[in-house]
Design a protein around this motif. Structure first.
Motif, PDB file in Angstrom:
ATOM      1  N   ALA B 144       0.836  -1.207   0.000  1.00 14.85           N
ATOM      2  CA  ALA B 144       0.000   0.000   0.000  1.00 14.85           C
ATOM      3  C   ALA B 144       0.866   1.250   0.000  1.00 14.85           C
ATOM      4  O   ALA B 144       0.558   2.243  -0.678  1.00 14.85           O
ATOM      5  N   ALA B 145       1.988   1.182   0.740  1.00 15.38           N
ATOM      6  CA  ALA B 145       2.883   2.345   0.815  1.00 15.38           C
ATOM      7  C   ALA B 145       3.513   2.632  -0.555  1.00 15.38           C
ATOM      8  O   ALA B 145       3.663   3.799  -0.950  1.00 15.38           O
ATOM      9  N   GLU B 146       3.865   1.581  -1.300  1.00 17.06           N
ATOM     10  CA  GLU B 146       4.437   1.793  -2.642  1.00 17.06           C
ATOM     11  C   GLU B 146       3.407   2.431  -3.566  1.00 17.06           C
ATOM     12  O   GLU B 146       3.750   3.289  -4.389  1.00 17.06           O
ATOM     13  N   ALA B 147       2.150   1.989  -3.461  1.00 19.88           N
ATOM     14  CA  ALA B 147       1.099   2.596  -4.288  1.00 19.88           C
ATOM     15  C   ALA B 147       0.924   4.065  -3.916  1.00 19.88           C
ATOM     16  O   ALA B 147       0.815   4.932  -4.789  1.00 19.88           O
ATOM     17  N   ALA B 148       0.922   4.349  -2.612  1.00 21.72           N
ATOM     18  CA  ALA B 148       0.759   5.739  -2.156  1.00 21.72           C
ATOM     19  C   ALA B 148       1.914   6.600  -2.668  1.00 21.72           C
ATOM     20  O   ALA B 148       1.721   7.754  -3.077  1.00 21.72           O
ATOM     21  N   ARG B 149       3.118   6.041  -2.657  1.00 21.07           N
ATOM     22  CA  ARG B 149       4.283   6.784  -3.151  1.00 21.07           C
ATOM     23  C   ARG B 149       4.140   7.058  -4.648  1.00 21.07           C
ATOM     24  O   ARG B 149       4.421   8.176  -5.124  1.00 21.07           O
ATOM     25  N   ALA B 150       3.687   6.054  -5.422  1.00 20.32           N
ATOM     26  CA  ALA B 150       3.491   6.256  -6.861  1.00 20.32           C
ATOM     27  C   ALA B 150       2.451   7.340  -7.117  1.00 20.32           C
ATOM     28  O   ALA B 150       2.635   8.214  -7.972  1.00 20.32           O
ATOM     29  N   VAL B 151       1.364   7.303  -6.338  1.00 19.69           N
ATOM     30  CA  VAL B 151       0.323   8.317  -6.484  1.00 19.69           C
ATOM     31  C   VAL B 151       0.878   9.688  -6.103  1.00 19.69           C
ATOM     32  O   VAL B 151       0.630  10.689  -6.780  1.00 19.69           O
ATOM     33  N   GLY B 152       1.653   9.728  -5.039  1.00 20.09           N
ATOM     34  CA  GLY B 152       2.283  10.980  -4.617  1.00 20.09           C
ATOM     35  C   GLY B 152       3.201  11.536  -5.691  1.00 20.09           C
ATOM     36  O   GLY B 152       3.351  12.760  -5.840  1.00 20.09           O
ATOM     37  N   ASP B 153       3.799  10.654  -6.467  1.00 15.55           N
ATOM     38  CA  ASP B 153       4.680  11.085  -7.557  1.00 15.55           C
ATOM     39  C   ASP B 153       3.913  11.395  -8.834  1.00 15.55           C
ATOM     40  O   ASP B 153       4.520  11.624  -9.887  1.00 15.55           O
ATOM     41  N   GLY B 154       2.586  11.350  -8.747  1.00 14.11           N
ATOM     42  CA  GLY B 154       1.787  11.807  -9.883  1.00 14.11           C
ATOM     43  C   GLY B 154       1.184  10.718 -10.754  1.00 14.11           C
ATOM     44  O   GLY B 154       0.664  11.019 -11.840  1.00 14.11           O
ATOM     45  N   ALA B 155       1.228   9.475 -10.304  1.00 15.31           N
ATOM     46  CA  ALA B 155       0.680   8.405 -11.140  1.00 15.31           C
ATOM     47  C   ALA B 155      -0.827   8.576 -11.338  1.00 15.31           C
ATOM     48  O   ALA B 155      -1.574   8.730 -10.379  1.00 15.31           O
ATOM     49  N   ASP B 156      -1.251   8.559 -12.607  1.00 15.22           N
ATOM     50  CA  ASP B 156      -2.686   8.544 -12.919  1.00 15.22           C
ATOM     51  C   ASP B 156      -3.234   7.127 -12.844  1.00 15.22           C
ATOM     52  O   ASP B 156      -4.422   6.924 -12.619  1.00 15.22           O
ATOM     53  N   VAL B 157      -2.363   6.176 -13.119  1.00 10.82           N
ATOM     54  CA  VAL B 157      -2.749   4.768 -13.197  1.00 10.82           C
ATOM     55  C   VAL B 157      -1.669   3.953 -12.489  1.00 10.82           C
ATOM     56  O   VAL B 157      -0.478   4.228 -12.660  1.00 10.82           O
ATOM     57  N   VAL B 158      -2.101   2.953 -11.720  1.00  9.96           N
ATOM     58  CA  VAL B 158      -1.150   2.044 -11.094  1.00  9.96           C
ATOM     59  C   VAL B 158      -1.364   0.652 -11.699  1.00  9.96           C
ATOM     60  O   VAL B 158      -2.500   0.161 -11.748  1.00  9.96           O
ATOM     61  N   LEU B 159      -0.286   0.045 -12.174  1.00 12.68           N
ATOM     62  CA  LEU B 159      -0.343  -1.322 -12.674  1.00 12.68           C
ATOM     63  C   LEU B 159       0.338  -2.219 -11.655  1.00 12.68           C
ATOM     64  O   LEU B 159       1.338  -1.815 -11.039  1.00 12.68           O
ATOM     65  N   ILE B 160      -0.201  -3.424 -11.487  1.00 10.65           N
ATOM     66  CA  ILE B 160       0.464  -4.364 -10.584  1.00 10.65           C
ATOM     67  C   ILE B 160       0.942  -5.598 -11.363  1.00 10.65           C
ATOM     68  O   ILE B 160       0.244  -6.125 -12.219  1.00 10.65           O
ATOM     69  N   GLY B 161       2.198  -6.004 -11.042  1.00 11.39           N
ATOM     70  CA  GLY B 161       2.789  -7.154 -11.703  1.00 11.39           C
ATOM     71  C   GLY B 161       3.750  -7.852 -10.761  1.00 11.39           C
ATOM     72  O   GLY B 161       4.030  -7.358  -9.661  1.00 11.39           O
ATOM     73  N   GLU B 162       4.245  -8.998 -11.182  1.00 13.40           N
ATOM     74  CA  GLU B 162       5.085  -9.795 -10.280  1.00 13.40           C
ATOM     75  C   GLU B 162       6.127 -10.603 -11.027  1.00 13.40           C
ATOM     76  O   GLU B 162       6.009 -10.852 -12.211  1.00 13.40           O
ATOM     77  N   MET B 163       7.151 -10.987 -10.257  1.00 11.86           N
ATOM     78  CA  MET B 163       8.156 -11.932 -10.716  1.00 11.86           C
ATOM     79  C   MET B 163       8.467 -12.799  -9.512  1.00 11.86           C
ATOM     80  O   MET B 163       8.761 -12.269  -8.439  1.00 11.86           O
TER      81      MET B 163
END
Lengths: 335, 335
Positions: B144-163
Motif C-alpha cells: 500500500a505504501a508503494e502505491a501511495a508513493r506512486a500516487v504521490g509522484d503523480g501516477a494517474d494509473v497504477v499497474l500491478i505485476g510480479e516476478m
C-alpha cells in the motif's frame, strides 16, 4: 531465404528471457513483422494511418441513418484533430493523412487534406454502375500512390481506414459478390438504423445486386464502388509491395483487404487484422480470409480507430525482438 | 454524487461524434476511468507499474521448472531494462518500479531496486505456514505504501505485476482456499512443466492444502504466502483508496486482486482487468470476480506485461472523453 528468416525469427523469439510461448500472439506477431519487413529487427515506430473519405450515390436510397453531408463534416472534424481517429492517433503516436477519395462536397480549400478525389461521390448503384472501369483503376492507383508516399516518408507501418456515409452498404455488396456470400449475411446495422431503416437498406441493396450479375473482381468494383474502399485496397497493395505491414481496421477496411487479396493474393501475407468489428458481416469475412484479429472490443466506428488501438501491440512485438535479453544471458547472470 | 457523475460521463460519451455505442468497450472504460478518478476528464498519462518480486519456500518441493535463483536473475534483467516488462514499458511509455518484496538472494546492492524485503522468501508451505501474521500485515502495508508513493509522484494509473519462481503454486493455493474452488481447477502449467513436473506440483500443493483447514482470509494468506502477491494486494488497496485505476495483469495478479477484494470489497470498483491469461485457473477466477479482461492474446508471462499492453486502451478511452468533438458540434458545422 524466406523460410530461413522465419525460422531464425522464431528461434530468436523462443530464445528470449521467458518461458517458451508465454507471450502468446505477440510472438507470432513479432515473427510476422520480421518476415514482412524481411529483417530480424523490425520496427513499428513510424505509423501512418491513410484515412480515405468518399460518398456513395446509394445514399439516395436511404441506406444510411445519416445524410451524405456528414462525410464532409467528419473530414473537417478529422482535420481539426477532434474525431475519434484524431484523438486515438495522438494517444498512440501515429500520423493521420486524410485523403479525399471521392467526397461529394468541394473540399479543395481544406488545408491539410490530401486531394485525390476521383469523382464527387459514386453513382447510385441501385440504378447504375457506381464507377467506370477507368475510375476504378484511378482509385486503386491513387491509393497505392498514397501508400508509396507514406513509405517514402519513412512509415514502418501503414494503417488503412475510412470515412464515408453509406459505405457499409457498398462494402456489403462487394462482400456478397466477391466472397461470395448470401447478401443477407453481408448486411449489418452500419452506423445504426431503426427497423424501417434497415429494411430500406436491405431493399436498396437487393435492387443493386439484382441489377447486375457481375462476379469478376474489376467488374464488381465498378458496379458497387466505393472510392474510399478502392483506395484502401490500392493502399494495401502499395504498402504490401513495399514490404510494410498493413494494419486493417474493421468491416469496411476488411472488404478493401479482400479486394486487395483478390487482385494480388500474396498481399495477404502483409495484412495484420486489428480488431473484430461488431458489424454483422465481419466474422464471415475474417473467416474466409483466415484472419484472427488482435482485438475484440465491440468497435464499429471505422476511421481506422481499431487499427490505431492495435498499433501499440505491433510496437511491443517489434521491441521484444530487438531489445529483450535472451534466457541464456539471464541464466549466465544467475550462475 | 457518484450516480450523477456516472450518468454525466455516459451522456458525454454518447454525445461524441460517432454512432452511439460504436466505440464498444472503450466507452465503458471511459466511464469507469471517470468514476474511479471522480472527474469528467480523467487522464491515464503517467502510469507506474509496481513490479513485486519474491521467492517461495514451496520451490524446495519442485513446484517450478526453474530454480529460485532465476527470480534474482530476472530482477537484475528488469533493472537492466532488458526483461519483457522493461521493453513493453518503454514501448508504451510507462515507468516500472521493481520492488524486492521477498527475494531469497541479497539484493541490497542493486541500484534502482525498491528495497522492501519482508523476509528472504516464504517458508515451505508444504511443511509449515509460509508467513507469520505479522509478515502478512507488513507485506500488505508495504505494498500500500508503494502505491501511495506512486500516487504521490503523480501516477494517474497504477499497474500491478510480479516476478517470482514458484508463484503460480502459491497463487493456486490462495485461489483454492479463498474462492473457494477445487484445488485441481486452480493448478496450471505456470512457467511450463513436463508431465513429471506437473505431477510434482500437484502433489506438493495437495500436501500444503491438506496441512491446514484455514479459510479465513488473513489465515489463508499466512499459510500460503507469497510476499509479492500480498504486496500486490496491498498496492491495489492503496491505489484504490487514492482513487486510481488499478490495472491487473494475469493469473497471479488476479489472485492478488481477489485478496484485495476480500479485504475491502469496494476496491473491486477500481480494478481494470488487462488480459485473459492462458494459465488454467484464470477463467474461473475472472468469472468469480465478474471480470471481462480487455485483451485476450494468450499471454502467460506475468511481470505486468499484459497490463502494459492494455495501458494504451485506457489512454485512448480517457482521451476520447477529453478531446473528441460532440456530434452536435459536427452537425452544426455540416449545416
Amino acid at each position: 531465404a524466406e523460410p530461413a528468416l522465419a525460422a531464425r525469427l522464431r528461434a530468436a523469439v523462443d530464445g528470449k528471457a521467458k518461458p517458451p510461448g508465454s507471450l502468446g500472439r505477440l510472438e507470432d506477431l513479432a515473427v510476422r513483422l520480421g518476415t514482412i519487413r524481411n529483417t530480424e529487427a523490425p520496427r513499428a515506430d513510424k505509423a501512418v494511418l491513410l484515412l480515405f473519405a468518399g460518398d456513395h450515390g446509394l445514399c439516395e436510397e436511404g441506406v444510411s441513418a445519416y445524410p451524405s453531408a456528414v462525410t464532409a463534416a467528419m473530414v473537417a472534424t478529422l482535420l481539426a484533430g477532434r474525431a475519434a481517429a484524431s484523438v486515438f492517433a495522438r494517444s498512440v503516436g501515429a500520423e493521420i493523412r486524410v485523403v479525399d477519395a471521392g467526397v461529394t462536397a468541394d473540399l479543395s480549400d481544406h488545408a491539410g487534406l490530401v486531394h485525390a478525389k476521383v469523382r464527387s461521390g459514386t453513382r447510385n448503384a441501385a440504378r447504375e454502375a457506381a464507377l467506370t472501369p477507368a475510375e476504378v483503376g484511378e482509385a486503386l492507383e491513387r491509393g497505392a500512390a498514397e501508400a508509396a508516399r507514406a513509405v517514402g516518408d519513412g512509415a514502418d507501418v501503414v494503417l488503412i481506414g475510412e470515412m464515408g456515409i453509406g459505405n457499409t452498404a457498398a462494402a456489403a455488396l462487394l462482400m456478397h459478390r466477391l466472397l461470395p456470400a448470401p447478401l443477407e449475411r453481408c448486411i449489418g446495422l452500419g452506423a445504426g438504423h431503426d427497423e424501417a431503416g434497415i429494411a430500406r437498406k436491405r431493399d436498396a441493396l437487393a435492387r443493386a445486386a439484382a441489377r447486375t450479375g457481375a462476379t469478376e473482381t474489376f467488374e464488381v468494383l465498378a458496379e458497387f464502388g466505393g472510392l474510399e474502399i478502392l483506395m484502401m485496397a490500392g493502399a494495401a497493395l502499395g504498402a504490401a509491395a513495399a514490404r510494410r505491414p498493413v494494419v486493417v481496421d474493421g468491416f469496411i477496411a476488411t472488404v478493401a483487404a479482400l479486394v486487395a487479396v483478390r487482385i494480388r493474393p500474396e498481399a495477404r501475407d502483409s495484412l495484420i487484422f486489428a480488431h473484430r468489428s461488431a458489424e454483422a458481416g465481419h466474422a464471415l469475412l475474417l473467416e474466409t480470409l483466415g484472419a484472427s484479429p488482435l482485438l475484440d472490443l465491440g468497435l464499429r466506428l471505422g476511421e481506422g480507430t481499431g487499427g490505431l488501438l492495435a498499433l501499440p501491440l505491433l510496437r511491443a512485438a517489434a521491441a521484444m525482438l530487438s531489445d529483450m535479453a535472451t534466457l541464456e544471458e539471464v541464466l549466465a547472470g544467475a550462475a
